[in-house]
Each structure stands twice: as structure tokens, then as C-alpha cells.
Design an enzyme around this catalytic site. Structure first.
Site, PDB file in Angstrom:
ATOM      1  N   GLU A  59      -6.288  -2.467  14.581  1.00 13.09           N
ATOM      2  CA  GLU A  59      -4.854  -1.833  15.234  1.00 13.09           C
ATOM      3  C   GLU A  59      -4.535  -0.580  14.895  1.00 13.09           C
ATOM      4  O   GLU A  59      -5.201   0.007  13.960  1.00 13.09           O
ATOM      5  CB  GLU A  59      -3.896  -2.736  14.553  1.00 13.09           C
ATOM      6  CG  GLU A  59      -4.132  -4.421  14.928  1.00 13.09           C
ATOM      7  CD  GLU A  59      -3.321  -5.194  13.902  1.00 13.09           C
ATOM      8  OE1 GLU A  59      -3.451  -6.411  13.938  1.00 13.09           O
ATOM      9  OE2 GLU A  59      -2.146  -4.521  13.583  1.00 13.09           O
ATOM     10  N   CYS A 104       0.022   5.678  12.988  1.00 19.28           N
ATOM     11  CA  CYS A 104      -0.679   5.035  11.902  1.00 19.28           C
ATOM     12  C   CYS A 104      -2.032   4.399  12.391  1.00 19.28           C
ATOM     13  O   CYS A 104      -2.141   3.511  13.536  1.00 19.28           O
ATOM     14  CB  CYS A 104       0.408   3.791  11.619  1.00 19.28           C
ATOM     15  SG  CYS A 104      -0.158   2.894  10.137  1.00 19.28           S
ATOM     16  N   CYS A 160      -9.853  -5.916   5.060  1.00 18.03           N
ATOM     17  CA  CYS A 160      -9.788  -5.047   3.889  1.00 18.03           C
ATOM     18  C   CYS A 160     -10.180  -5.860   2.734  1.00 18.03           C
ATOM     19  O   CYS A 160      -9.830  -7.047   2.839  1.00 18.03           O
ATOM     20  CB  CYS A 160      -8.157  -4.714   3.808  1.00 18.03           C
ATOM     21  SG  CYS A 160      -7.865  -3.556   2.469  1.00 18.03           S
ATOM     22  N   CYS A 189      -4.498  -7.964  -0.953  1.00 16.90           N
ATOM     23  CA  CYS A 189      -2.921  -8.003  -1.053  1.00 16.90           C
ATOM     24  C   CYS A 189      -2.455  -9.296  -0.541  1.00 16.90           C
ATOM     25  O   CYS A 189      -2.739  -9.471   0.717  1.00 16.90           O
ATOM     26  CB  CYS A 189      -2.366  -6.742  -0.595  1.00 16.90           C
ATOM     27  SG  CYS A 189      -2.811  -4.984  -0.973  1.00 16.90           S
ATOM     28  N   CYS A 228      -0.355  -9.562   3.031  1.00 16.42           N
ATOM     29  CA  CYS A 228      -0.756  -8.900   4.028  1.00 16.42           C
ATOM     30  C   CYS A 228      -1.906  -9.296   5.044  1.00 16.42           C
ATOM     31  O   CYS A 228      -2.761  -9.858   4.384  1.00 16.42           O
ATOM     32  CB  CYS A 228      -1.456  -7.506   3.473  1.00 16.42           C
ATOM     33  SG  CYS A 228      -2.373  -6.525   4.892  1.00 16.42           S
ATOM     34  N   GLU A 258      -8.476  -0.065   3.059  1.00 22.91           N
ATOM     35  CA  GLU A 258      -8.356   0.706   2.252  1.00 22.91           C
ATOM     36  C   GLU A 258      -8.998   2.083   2.627  1.00 22.91           C
ATOM     37  O   GLU A 258     -10.145   2.237   2.125  1.00 22.91           O
ATOM     38  CB  GLU A 258      -8.675   0.416   0.815  1.00 22.91           C
ATOM     39  CG  GLU A 258      -8.817   1.108  -0.329  1.00 22.91           C
ATOM     40  CD  GLU A 258      -7.632   2.024  -0.577  1.00 22.91           C
ATOM     41  OE1 GLU A 258      -6.556   1.334  -0.730  1.00 22.91           O
ATOM     42  OE2 GLU A 258      -7.657   3.190  -0.716  1.00 22.91           O
ATOM     43  N   SER A 291      -2.921   6.333   2.535  1.00 23.71           N
ATOM     44  CA  SER A 291      -2.069   5.665   1.768  1.00 23.71           C
ATOM     45  C   SER A 291      -3.117   4.669   0.999  1.00 23.71           C
ATOM     46  O   SER A 291      -4.063   4.090   1.620  1.00 23.71           O
ATOM     47  CB  SER A 291      -0.935   4.749   2.608  1.00 23.71           C
ATOM     48  OG  SER A 291      -0.689   3.410   1.914  1.00 23.71           O
ATOM     49  N   CYS A 336       0.808  -4.234   9.602  1.00 18.30           N
ATOM     50  CA  CYS A 336      -0.620  -4.030   9.772  1.00 18.30           C
ATOM     51  C   CYS A 336      -1.501  -5.369   9.824  1.00 18.30           C
ATOM     52  O   CYS A 336      -1.016  -6.259   8.872  1.00 18.30           O
ATOM     53  CB  CYS A 336      -1.318  -3.116   8.666  1.00 18.30           C
ATOM     54  SG  CYS A 336      -1.798  -3.710   7.312  1.00 18.30           S
TER      55      CYS A 336
HETATM   56  S1  SF4 Z   1      -1.889  -3.924   2.337  1.00 20.69           S
HETATM   57 FE1  SF4 Z   1      -3.346  -2.347   2.562  1.00 20.69          FE
HETATM   58  S2  SF4 Z   1      -4.807  -2.260   0.942  1.00 20.69           S
HETATM   59 FE2  SF4 Z   1      -3.441  -4.282   0.886  1.00 20.69          FE
HETATM   60  S3  SF4 Z   1      -4.920  -5.837   1.708  1.00 20.69           S
HETATM   61 FE3  SF4 Z   1      -3.373  -5.057   3.387  1.00 20.69          FE
HETATM   62  S4  SF4 Z   1      -4.521  -3.249   4.407  1.00 20.69           S
HETATM   63 FE4  SF4 Z   1      -5.599  -3.850   2.632  1.00 20.69          FE
END
Ligand code: SF4
Length: 332
Positions: free
Chosen positions: A62, A75, A82, A86, A89, A132, A163, A305
Site C-alpha cells: 500500500e 507515505c 513486517c 506490533c 498493526c 520496517e 519512521s 497501514c
Molecule cells: S507498526 Fe510499523 S513496525 Fe510495527 S508491525 Fe506495523 S509496519 Fe511493522
């Protein structure tokens, strides 16, 4: 070709009308202009546009265009999925699939640039989408170099934000190789126990090391650091936790971006209440912390995201089972 690609908005070799026709035909025969296809393109009332791009191996990523006054911020993603995990997320739920190539990172910029009218250009880049970024610096840095190149997209390095959850080796590499970017470190909690729960990679790193690496970056770059803090209702939004954050920041000249959580279907985390959010901000402000609340843009198009990718993956999975369900169900 470079002019057509980065400034001229060509979308095929045939568009490069000042090249000889024979050359355009040869390029068309030998090369592929786009390696991605647009799987979906959505637009919110606030002007935010989001592309779900399908890569050559059918993976999906995306990228988003945000309009804010004169700013045209994009963005972009750095990986498929990832590995940071997290818990709140959508991008991290299924782990990391692979790194994006330099071309795939650039292509997001080129596709988003083409959503703007000819009189507008991308002004800012944030590498804050899926993945990341510091885990894929080998491919990200060359893509950003093209974005900065005056003969490329000509975007000032000062307007590019990377970021990260705060991987010290990656920050150290930026310190030695290229400390001109704006670095945003995602904290989400000010104590190790909670941060490890929310950002599991923290178990192997720890906040002290993250802050030390961030300080090193600040010393070398001279650029004010930004710390991101996603505010989750009832989890990390209490006044005591705000005080912990003040202590952790310890008077650093930093900006804290508080991002009220954008709920993700299928995940249990909640948006903070207005009262909790205001109390949290008040503690920070009273302690002299420079704080801003990031407005949510494009919430109606699932601009957080990873959301769109997951929804599309689920839809594809649902489509795949419909024929079987039809056959199996006597009720049709
Ligand atoms: S917030 Fe960012 S670093 Fe954390 S799992 Fe989602 S994409 Fe990865």
C-alpha cells in the site's frame, strides 16, 4: 527518459514523444515500464488517495497520497508485511514476506506522483507504510537518493522522514552513512514491559538502547527527533503513562507525535476516549513537551497501514471459497 519518468509523468514508453519512434518501439519491446499494477485506488473526502499495488509475484503493498494545505505528502512501504509484530498493526499480523526492491519503492513514488495534477509535485515523503525501513536500508537508500536527485524527483532530504521502531544497528548505519533524513522513532510505551507487549521486537533491544541510538542520530544530524506514540484506549493512555513518557524523554528537544489509534477490524484495540486523550496531552504539555496530535486522514479508506492489503487478501480468500461453498451447500 529520466525527464519523462520523473518530471514528465509518462506512463508508457509511447508517451515519450521526443524520442525517435523506433527507439520507443524498441524500449516497448525490451522493457516493462511498470512492474506493478494498481489493484485498487481509493479516494477519501479529505483528498487522501490510497493505492493498493500488486507486485510481479502477486504480493500486495500500500501507498498513500495525503493532501494538507500546500503539502503533498506520500507515505510509502518498504517491505511486504513486517517482522516487527506490533500487536495493533495490520501490516505485522502475518509477519514479513520479503523486502521491496529499490524499483518497487521508487515505483510507489512515481505512481503517486501521477495522481497529482501537472501543476503539483510531491513535497514530502514519509517511509511509514508497511514494513520496517531500517530492516531494508540496502534497497531503500538508493530509492531515496533518486527521489532527492535534482534530475530525479528533486525532493529535499529534509522533507524525507524515515519512521522506525528504533533498530539501533540501522540508526547507527544512518549516522555513519547518511544522517540527513528526519528520523521518527515509534515508542508507543515508556516502560519496557508494556513496550515489549506492544512492540515485541523491544524484548531484544530495550528502550535504553533505542533512546541512546536516537540521541546519537540527533548529535550527528542536528535534526530534531520525532517520537511517535500511538494512543491505544485503556492501554497506554493514562496520566501516569504520560508522566512516564515525560521522564523517558528527560528534557530532550524532541517532538512527540501522538496518534490516536485507528481501529483495525479483527483486532481488539480501541481508540482512546476524548477525555483520556486530552488528559494525556495535558500532562505532556504541562511538562513542556513539544507535542502534536496527528490528525487521522483517509480513515474511511482504511488508510492506516496494512488495512487495505488485509481486506483485499480476505476478499480474495473469500472469492476462492465461494465455488466450493456453492457446491457444498444444499441451500445454495
Ligand atoms: S507498526 Fe510499523 S513496525 Fe510495527 S508491525 Fe506495523 S509496519 Fe511493522
Amino acid at each position: 527518459m529520466r525527464r519523462w519518468l520523473f518530471g514528465g509523468r509518462a506512463s508508457s514508453f509511447a508517451d515519450m514523444t521526443d524520442l525517435p519512434k523506433s527507439l520507443r518501439d524498441a524500449l516497448q519491446a525490451e522493457f516493462t515500464f511498470w512492474t506493478t499494477t494498481v489493484a485498487t485506488h481509493s479516494r477519501a473526502d479529505d483528498g487522501t488517495e490510497k493505492l493498493l499495488l500488486e507486485l510481479h509475484d502477486r504480493q500486495r503493498i500500500e501507498c498513500v497520497l495525503l493532501r494538507d494545505g500546500e503539502r503533498r505528502t506520500v507515505c510509502i512501504s518498504s517491505q511486504v508485511g513486517c517482522a516487527m509484530g506490533c500487536v495493533f498493526c495490520a501490516s505485522g499480523i502475518d509477519g514479513v514476506v520479503r523486502n521491496l526492491t529499490t524499483g518497487e519503492i521508487l515505483e510507489q513514488l512515481l505512481r503517486l506522483a501521477r495522481l497529482l495534477p501537472a501543476t503539483e509535485r510531491i513535497s514530502h515523503i514519509v517511509v511509514m507504510g508497511m514494513g520496517e525501513p531500517l530492516a531494508n536500508l540496502d534497497r531503500l537508500l538508493p530509492a531515496l537518493a533518486v527521489a532527492q536527485d535534482p534530475e530525479g524527483m528533486g525532493i529535499s532530504q529534509r522533507r524525507i522522514t524515515i519512521s522506525t521502531v528504533g533498530l539501533p544497528p540501522g540508526i547507527e548505519r544512518l549516522v555513519t552513512e547518511n544522517p540527513g533524513y528526519h528520523l521518527a522513532v515509534s515508542l508507543h510505551a515508556a516502560d519496557d514491559e508494556l513496550r515489549t507487549r506492544l512492540v515485541p521486537v523491544n524484548r531484544a533491544i530495550g528502550l535504553a538502547e533505542v533512546m541512546e541510538a536516537a540521541d546519537r542520530y540527533w548529535e550527528v544530524s542536528g535534526r530534531r527527533l520525532t517520537f511517535e506514540y500511538v494512543l491505544l484506549g485503556g492501554v497506554n493512555d493514562s496520566p501516569a503513562q504520560a508522566r512516564d513518557l515525560v521522564r523517558l524523554l528527560g528534557g530532550r528537544a524532541a517532538l512527540v507525535n501522538v496518534i490516536p489509534y485507528n481501529s483495525v477490524e479483527g483486532l481488539p484495540w480501541k481508540e482512546p476516549s476524548t477525555t483520556a486523550r486530552e488528559r494525556f496531552l495535558e500532562v505532556l504539555r504541562e511538562a513542556g513537551v513539544n507535542v502534536q496530535v496527528r490528525r487521522r486522514k483517509g480513515a474511511r479508506i482504511d488508510a492506516a497501514c496494512g488495512q487495505l492489503r488485509r481486506i483485499s487478501a480476505r476478499a480474495a480468500a473469500a472469492e476462492a471459497v465461494i465455488p466450493r461453498a456453492d457446491i457444498a451447500s444444499p441451500a445454495g
